[in-house]
Write an enzyme that holds these catalytic residues in place. Structure first.
Site, PDB file in Angstrom:
ATOM      1  CE  LYS A  66      32.675  37.685  42.464  1.00 35.87           C
ATOM      2  NZ  LYS A  66      32.070  38.706  41.628  1.00 35.87           N
ATOM      3  CG  ASP A  75      31.075  51.576  45.854  1.00 36.17           C
ATOM      4  OD1 ASP A  75      30.334  51.129  44.950  1.00 36.17           O
ATOM      5  OD2 ASP A  75      31.220  51.011  46.942  1.00 36.17           O
ATOM      6  CG  HIS A  76      30.642  49.959  39.884  1.00 40.37           C
ATOM      7  ND1 HIS A  76      31.378  49.075  40.604  1.00 40.37           N
ATOM      8  CD2 HIS A  76      29.611  49.244  39.368  1.00 40.37           C
ATOM      9  CE1 HIS A  76      30.827  47.877  40.531  1.00 40.37           C
ATOM     10  NE2 HIS A  76      29.748  47.950  39.780  1.00 40.37           N
ATOM     11  CE  LYS A 109      35.259  46.883  45.316  1.00 45.00           C
ATOM     12  NZ  LYS A 109      35.354  45.762  44.398  1.00 45.00           N
ATOM     13  CE  LYS A 117      25.660  48.728  40.134  1.00 43.75           C
ATOM     14  NZ  LYS A 117      25.767  48.063  38.859  1.00 43.75           N
ATOM     15  CG  ASP A 132      35.103  41.656  45.013  1.00 42.52           C
ATOM     16  OD1 ASP A 132      35.678  42.663  44.553  1.00 42.52           O
ATOM     17  OD2 ASP A 132      34.419  40.888  44.308  1.00 42.52           O
ATOM     18  CG  HIS A 170      29.934  47.264  45.459  1.00 37.66           C
ATOM     19  ND1 HIS A 170      30.593  48.419  45.129  1.00 37.66           N
ATOM     20  CD2 HIS A 170      30.480  46.297  44.681  1.00 37.66           C
ATOM     21  CE1 HIS A 170      31.496  48.158  44.188  1.00 37.66           C
ATOM     22  NE2 HIS A 170      31.443  46.879  43.897  1.00 37.66           N
ATOM     23  CD  GLU A 217      28.745  39.648  41.467  1.00 40.32           C
ATOM     24  OE1 GLU A 217      29.076  40.093  40.372  1.00 40.32           O
ATOM     25  OE2 GLU A 217      29.526  39.526  42.412  1.00 40.32           O
ATOM     26  NE  ARG A 245      52.966  47.254  34.292  1.00 39.72           N
ATOM     27  CZ  ARG A 245      52.569  46.842  35.483  1.00 39.72           C
ATOM     28  NH1 ARG A 245      53.449  46.710  36.449  1.00 39.72           N
ATOM     29  NH2 ARG A 245      51.322  46.532  35.717  1.00 39.72           N
TER      30      ARG A 245
HETATM   31  C1  BG6 Z   1      33.061  44.727  41.623  1.00 36.38           C
HETATM   32  C2  BG6 Z   1      33.585  43.435  42.187  1.00 36.38           C
HETATM   33  O1  BG6 Z   1      33.429  45.801  42.431  1.00 36.38           O
HETATM   34  O2  BG6 Z   1      31.636  44.670  41.566  1.00 36.38           O
HETATM   35  C3  BG6 Z   1      33.127  42.271  41.341  1.00 36.38           C
HETATM   36  O3  BG6 Z   1      35.004  43.480  42.209  1.00 36.38           O
HETATM   37  C4  BG6 Z   1      31.620  42.261  41.204  1.00 36.38           C
HETATM   38  O4  BG6 Z   1      33.563  41.032  41.900  1.00 36.38           O
HETATM   39  C5  BG6 Z   1      31.144  43.638  40.727  1.00 36.38           C
HETATM   40  O5  BG6 Z   1      31.269  41.277  40.259  1.00 36.38           O
HETATM   41  C6  BG6 Z   1      29.638  43.719  40.760  1.00 36.38           C
HETATM   42  O6  BG6 Z   1      29.232  44.884  40.079  1.00 36.38           O
HETATM   43  P1  BG6 Z   1      27.863  44.925  39.285  1.00 36.38           P
HETATM   44  O7  BG6 Z   1      27.749  46.334  38.810  1.00 36.38           O
HETATM   45  O8  BG6 Z   1      27.964  43.909  38.183  1.00 36.38           O
HETATM   46  O9  BG6 Z   1      26.824  44.541  40.285  1.00 36.38           O
END
Ligand code: BG6
Length: 513
Positions: free
Chosen positions: A360, A201-202, A172, A206, A259, A264, A240, A67
């Site tokens: 976390k 989903d990243h 996501k 990996k 989350d 994941h 994390e 925006r």
């Molecule tokens: C994201 C979450 O999808 O994945 C985050 O929204 C999280 O909260 C992150 O920190 C973790 O990804 P990675 O690649 O750092 O393990």
């Protein structure tokens, strides 16, 4: 500890990376929500890494959409992001050429004129390159905008094309429970065919996650023992040390179960537990994953525990509690930690408990999967209590997803001594030793696959609904029973006591390194 010293020649690695059939057709990538952190920290560095590896077509363009009017500064800002988060040097010869292909288009997501102008912007790329480019729309926006943007794209004739491909990557969270995911899926399917949709989903990008499948199915020695006859239990941890990193409003609504656990962690679980697919193609892989999720028994409420971090200390630095974070309710009941015990009711896994936890502000950043094998009868060595290490431990395969990516196998070895003392030792494979360091962030592979139309490493609607089917009853039960003890773990610890009890009542414990 014995360490493997295999080092793969650099030329061999480069040859594998640069297979020319992996270069997509002319493509313009349009990122909605381009003013957000994801674009600068992950997406642009990933696109630039592809460019560096000669994996982008010559006819490539990128349009950032948001925006705010950032037209004057966007390209420079992206360049800074590529340098800061993508490890490029500012004078990298390819960087200037890449940045020239980056442009910006300010618009409101519900403004017809904005979409018409976006279309002109896209056509300008086709004219410049003299070819009808494929279009890859990336929705890096809050989920409430997904449907709206897609409907506008459809209305303005940008969701389909006769002689090129239109594909859409959706970030996501894909829904916030089963019902909302179903509604979203139905909505998206009104505008797009399923083969145009790439739910990202990243974690699946990996290398170490994909390597789970290679480890299991490209090696003959593990698969025969990968089942309930040999395996005692499985643990998956995604710990994390960071907190919520300024994402208070998002996280307040999400929590750890939505989350990370629903997506994941469930992806990791499916890769560890699925049957061998008949091919590495989207339909075959997705089918096997969904079978795993559908075979999971519904989660009992005493097999699900949650936590929230209070103040603490990480790496010698004091850290705030969750309730003291910016834009978080001081009485928040959102969970920042979750642990589950699951069972998969199929021939391979019946009776093998699977323990998962994510949180976390835990002691350290570490995502790993541990396969613990059943112990052999110890008659032969068990009587020996005189040695330095007479405690005989079960065999473990540990897959370290991040950091310090690698795989290790623990087994018992005889301590050199006049008696029969057994001591656990590790055989260790490390990515950094074997292949050199890998700066990829997971998005490279997924962006490339989406440009190529390969959906193998993306979520399918059936999978999304299957994982929400598992998680939604827990979410509902938790919404109805507010936690009385939050915050229940200190920042920098390994989580709440209830997580220790969850696994401890089965006579097991978490493998904290
Ligand atoms: C994201 C979450 O999808 O994945 C985050 O929204 C999280 O909260 C992150 O920190 C973790 O990804 P990675 O690649 O750092 O393990």
């Amino acid at each position: 500890m014995a360490t493997t010293e295999i080092k793969i020649p650099t030329e061999q690695i480069q040859a594998a990376v640069k297979r020319k059939e992996r270069v997509p057709a002319p493509t313009v990538v349009v990122i909605f929500g381009a003013s957000g952190d994801l674009t600068k920290r992950k997406l642009l560095p990933a696109l630039f890494h592809l460019e560096q590896g000669d994996l982008l077509p010559q006819e490539f363009g990128m349009i950032g959409v948001a925006r705010r009017d950032l037209t004057a500064t966007f390209a420079d800002d992206m360049k800074d992001g590529i340098v800061e988060f993508g490890g490029a040097t500012p004078d990298n010869p390819k960087l200037a050429g890449f940045i020239e292909k980056v442009s910006y288009h300010p618009m409101n997501f519900d403004d017809d004129t904005g979409y018409e102008k976006l279309k002109e912007h896209l056509v300008a790329f086709d004219t410049k390159y003299g070819v009808k480019c494929n279009r890859l729309f990336y929705l890096a926006v809050a989920p409430e905008y997904f449907s709206g943007i897609l409907h506008f794209l459809g209305r303005h004739g940008m969701a389909k094309s006769e002689n090129s491909h239109v594909r859409v990557i959706i970030e996501k969270p894909f829904g916030h429970d089963l019902e909302s995911a179903r509604i979203l899926n139905a909505d998206v399917n009104q505008v797009l065919d399923e083969d145009q949709i790439f739910r990202i989903d990243h974690y699946l990008g990996k290398e170490t996650v994909q390597n789970i499948l290679v480890f299991r199915f490209a090696n003959g020695i593990f698969e025969p023992i990968w089942n309930r006859n040999y395996i005692d239990h499985i643990q998956i941890t995604a710990a994390e040390s960071i907190g919520i990193e300024g994402r208070g409003p998002f996280y307040e609504k999400a929590g750890a179960l939505r989350d990370v656990m629903q997506n994941h962690m469930m992806e990791l679980l499916s890769f560890v537990c699925m049957e061998p697919p008949v091919s590495f193609e989207a339909a075959a892989v997705r089918h096997e994953k969904v079978k795993v999720w559908k075979a999971i028994q519904s989660i009992q409420m005493d097999d699900a525990v949650r936590g929230q971090y209070g103040p603490g200390e990480i790496n010698g630095k004091a850290v705030k509690g969750y309730r003291q974070e910016d834009r978080v309710d001081p009485n928040s009941q959102t969970e920042t930690f979750v642990a589950l015990k699951l069972g998969i009711e199929n021939w391979r896994w019946a009776g093998v408990p699977i323990y998962l936890r994510t949180g976390k502000r835990l002691a350290k950043r570490e995502t790993e999967i541990t396969i613990q094998f059943k112990q052999p009868p110890m008659l032969l060595f068990g009587g020996n209590t005189s040695g330095p290490c007479s405690d005989i431990q079960p065999n473990l395969i540990t897959m370290r997803i991040q950091p310090d990516e690698g795989i290790s196998l623990r087994f018992g070895a005889k301590v050199p001594s006049p008696d029969m003392t057994v001591c656990p030792v590790d055989m260790n494979f490390q990515y950094s030793t074997a292949f050199g360091t890998n700066s990829a962030n997971g998005y490279e592979r997924l962006l490339l696959d989406a440009m190529l139309g390969d959906a193998t490493l993306f979520a399918h609607r059936d999978g999304v609904e299957a994982t929400w089917t598992l998680m939604t009853p827990v979410l509902q039960a938790w919404a109805n029973a507010k936690p009385a003890d939050f915050p229940n773990y200190a920042g920098g610890s390994w989580g709440p006591q209830c997580a220790e009890e969850l696994i401890g009542r089965d006579g097991r414990r978490w493998n904290n390194v």
